[in-house]
Design an enzyme around this catalytic site. Structure first.
Site, mmCIF file in Angstrom:
data_model
loop_
_atom_site.group_PDB
_atom_site.id
_atom_site.type_symbol
_atom_site.label_atom_id
_atom_site.label_comp_id
_atom_site.label_asym_id
_atom_site.label_seq_id
_atom_site.Cartn_x
_atom_site.Cartn_y
_atom_site.Cartn_z
ATOM 1 N N LEU A 278 -4.442 -0.885 6.926
ATOM 2 C CA LEU A 278 -3.076 -1.322 7.260
ATOM 3 C C LEU A 278 -2.262 -0.231 7.936
ATOM 4 O O LEU A 278 -1.126 -0.481 8.358
ATOM 5 C CB LEU A 278 -2.333 -1.759 5.972
ATOM 6 C CG LEU A 278 -2.433 -3.209 5.525
ATOM 7 C CD1 LEU A 278 -3.869 -3.613 5.232
ATOM 8 C CD2 LEU A 278 -1.574 -3.455 4.296
ATOM 9 N N TYR B 180 1.577 -0.777 20.718
ATOM 10 C CA TYR B 180 1.281 -1.514 19.485
ATOM 11 C C TYR B 180 0.342 -2.689 19.762
ATOM 12 O O TYR B 180 -0.717 -2.806 19.165
ATOM 13 C CB TYR B 180 2.597 -2.012 18.885
ATOM 14 C CG TYR B 180 2.453 -2.747 17.565
ATOM 15 C CD1 TYR B 180 2.189 -2.050 16.388
ATOM 16 C CD2 TYR B 180 2.598 -4.134 17.492
ATOM 17 C CE1 TYR B 180 2.077 -2.723 15.168
ATOM 18 C CE2 TYR B 180 2.492 -4.804 16.291
ATOM 19 C CZ TYR B 180 2.230 -4.092 15.129
ATOM 20 O OH TYR B 180 2.111 -4.766 13.934
HETATM 21 P P1 NAD Z 1 5.089 -0.307 7.383
HETATM 22 O O1 NAD Z 1 5.560 0.515 8.524
HETATM 23 O O2 NAD Z 1 6.008 -0.529 6.242
HETATM 24 O O3 NAD Z 1 3.731 0.281 6.794
HETATM 25 C C1 NAD Z 1 2.795 1.005 7.549
HETATM 26 C C2 NAD Z 1 2.284 2.135 6.677
HETATM 27 O O4 NAD Z 1 1.300 2.876 7.408
HETATM 28 C C3 NAD Z 1 3.377 3.141 6.297
HETATM 29 O O5 NAD Z 1 3.274 3.453 4.935
HETATM 30 C C4 NAD Z 1 3.078 4.353 7.173
HETATM 31 O O6 NAD Z 1 3.536 5.573 6.622
HETATM 32 C C5 NAD Z 1 1.561 4.264 7.276
HETATM 33 N N1 NAD Z 1 1.023 4.940 8.468
HETATM 34 C C6 NAD Z 1 1.436 4.811 9.754
HETATM 35 N N2 NAD Z 1 0.681 5.572 10.572
HETATM 36 C C7 NAD Z 1 -0.242 6.182 9.780
HETATM 37 C C8 NAD Z 1 -1.297 7.087 10.032
HETATM 38 N N3 NAD Z 1 -1.552 7.549 11.279
HETATM 39 N N4 NAD Z 1 -2.052 7.531 8.988
HETATM 40 C C9 NAD Z 1 -1.786 7.103 7.718
HETATM 41 N N5 NAD Z 1 -0.792 6.239 7.423
HETATM 42 C C10 NAD Z 1 -0.025 5.786 8.444
HETATM 43 O O7 NAD Z 1 4.620 -1.696 8.012
HETATM 44 P P2 NAD Z 1 4.121 -3.038 7.303
HETATM 45 O O8 NAD Z 1 5.066 -4.101 7.694
HETATM 46 O O9 NAD Z 1 3.835 -2.802 5.875
HETATM 47 O O10 NAD Z 1 2.760 -3.308 8.102
HETATM 48 C C11 NAD Z 1 1.499 -3.014 7.538
HETATM 49 C C12 NAD Z 1 0.401 -3.454 8.507
HETATM 50 O O11 NAD Z 1 0.513 -4.842 8.781
HETATM 51 C C13 NAD Z 1 0.463 -2.738 9.862
HETATM 52 O O12 NAD Z 1 -0.840 -2.477 10.304
HETATM 53 C C14 NAD Z 1 1.123 -3.762 10.758
HETATM 54 O O13 NAD Z 1 0.735 -3.587 12.107
HETATM 55 C C15 NAD Z 1 0.598 -5.058 10.178
HETATM 56 N N6 NAD Z 1 1.511 -6.173 10.479
HETATM 57 C C16 NAD Z 1 2.695 -6.295 9.843
HETATM 58 C C17 NAD Z 1 3.553 -7.348 10.156
HETATM 59 C C18 NAD Z 1 4.861 -7.539 9.468
HETATM 60 O O14 NAD Z 1 5.589 -8.479 9.800
HETATM 61 N N7 NAD Z 1 5.237 -6.762 8.483
HETATM 62 C C19 NAD Z 1 3.175 -8.270 11.153
HETATM 63 C C20 NAD Z 1 1.961 -8.095 11.795
HETATM 64 C C21 NAD Z 1 1.123 -7.057 11.429
#
Ligand code: NAD
Ligand code: UDP
Length: 312
Positions: free
Chosen positions: A71, A143
């Site tokens: 994630l 992204y």
């Molecule tokens: P978020 O930003 O709250 O969580 C992402 C997490 O990844 C954070 O804790 C961040 O510190 C960590 N992170 C980022 N880059 C990193 C790296 N290089 N190494 C280690 N950790 C790293 O976002 P979220 O909403 O919880 O999203 C989680 C996943 O779900 C992501 O991959 C996102 O693309 C995907 N996603 C989320 C949504 C949404 O609506 N929330 C929609 C589509 C996809």
């Protein structure tokens, strides 16, 4: 099982870690804390089933695990555009590192992909076999294209190295533990409404999104991980579609706020419409969202009220 959750201190990751610990798994939460926060997982630190690793997925790591939920990646446009080169490195190098790990230890790996792979979609609602309409050189490309390459890598490691993969395409998800400064529409509107500040609608607000409550998403995600004989990609989201202007009005009503709507410029390449076709998830996982938007929003509003009260 020993389960690795990268991005585990983020919004969705923290809910997933909580669920996996509750189910009795040994959970390794890996995060670089770019957008994640220790507060999100504080309550899990006392559990002997939970372990926290500060690490960046663009660097390789040696671990022994049975399952990997990949994630790690900032999800909000404000955060992923802050350092676009790092964002694409996270999706490309991070996914290669996690797939290398999965291959070495024969772990099953689930990649968090996104509805953004459909870009500004010309097909509505979006089924999994739609290839999308993505600008490869725009501000959102770091992204969108990063996630598209992540999907390609997953499929190639599967075909070439028989890695056991799952790809989930997540549509807009919301709930407690979204960051206050996240910049996404749900947190922005709720925080603005609770502070009685102007609600910033970008463009004329006619663009649509379909919002899924985080518990429903986590249920779909774990079902996909546990389902045998399927790789995905699979859409997981709530088909309840709303325009952003209607959404602003709903949040004003639910918070009883005196905020007024103001209109700001629409960011470049902002998708005009988005709604998941979840036929596949219904059929294969027997999954569909259970939380209606008002119920989910009330829980999220309660969360932000608490956070703002602590800050006051
Ligand atoms: P978020 O930003 O709250 O969580 C992402 C997490 O990844 C954070 O804790 C961040 O510190 C960590 N992170 C980022 N880059 C990193 C790296 N290089 N190494 C280690 N950790 C790293 O976002 P979220 O909403 O919880 O999203 C989680 C996943 O779900 C992501 O991959 C996102 O693309 C995907 N996603 C989320 C949504 C949404 O609506 N929330 C929609 C589509 C996809
Ligand atoms: N949006 C808005 N006001 C805000 C934040 C976002 O009108 O304060 C709009 C944004 O332009 C988009 C929609 O809300 O049309 C969803 O934005 P978000 O960043 O949450 O997610 P994404 O665009 O990645 O789906």
């Amino acid at each position: 099982m020993r389960v690795l959750v990268t991005g585990g201190a983020g919004f969705i990751g923290s809910h997933l870690c909580e669920r996996l610990v509750r189910e009795g798994h040994d959970v390794l939460c890996l995060d670089n804390f770019f957008t994640g926060r220790k507060e999100n997982i504080d309550h899990l630190l006392d559990s002997h089933r939970f372990e926290l690793i500060r690490h960046d997925v663009i660097e390789p790591i040696l671990l022994e695990v049975d399952r990997i939920y990949s994630l790690a990646c900032p999800a909000s446009p404000v955060h992923y555009q802050y350092n676009p080169v790092k964002t694409i490195k996270t999706s490309v190098m991070g996914t290669i590192n996690m797939l290398g790990l999965a291959k070495r230890v024969k772990a099953r790996i689930l990649q968090a992909s996104t509805s953004e792979v459909y870009g500004d979609p010309l097909v509505h609602p979006q089924p999994e076999d739609y290839w999308g309409n993505v600008n490869p050189i725009g501000l959102r490309s770091c992204y969108d294209e990063g996630k598209r390459v992540a999907e390609t890598l997953m499929m190639d490691y599967h075909r070439q190295n028989s890695v056991d993969i799952r790809i989930i395409r997540i549509f807009n998800t919301y709930g407690p533990r979204m960051a206050l400064n996240d910049g996404r529409v749900v947190s922005n509107f709720i925080v603005q409404a609770l502070r009685n500040e102007d609600i910033t609608v970008y463009g004329d607000g006619s663009q649509t999104r379909s919002f899924c409550y985080v518990d429903d998403l986590v249920e779909g995600m774990t079902r996909l991980m546990n389902c045998d004989g399927i790789t995905g990609p699979m859409n997981v989201g709530n088909p309840a579609e709303t325009s952003i202007l209607e959404f602003a009005t709903r949040i004003i009503d639910l918070t009883g706020s005196s905020s007024k709507v103001v209109f700001k410029p629409l960011p470049a390449d902002d998708p005009k419409q988005r709604q998941p076709d979840i036929t596949l998830a219904k059929k294969t996982l027997d999954w569909q969202p259970e939380t209606d938007v008002d119920t989910g929003l009330k829980k999220t509003i309660e969360y932000f009220s608490r956070i703002l009260a602590c800050k006051a």
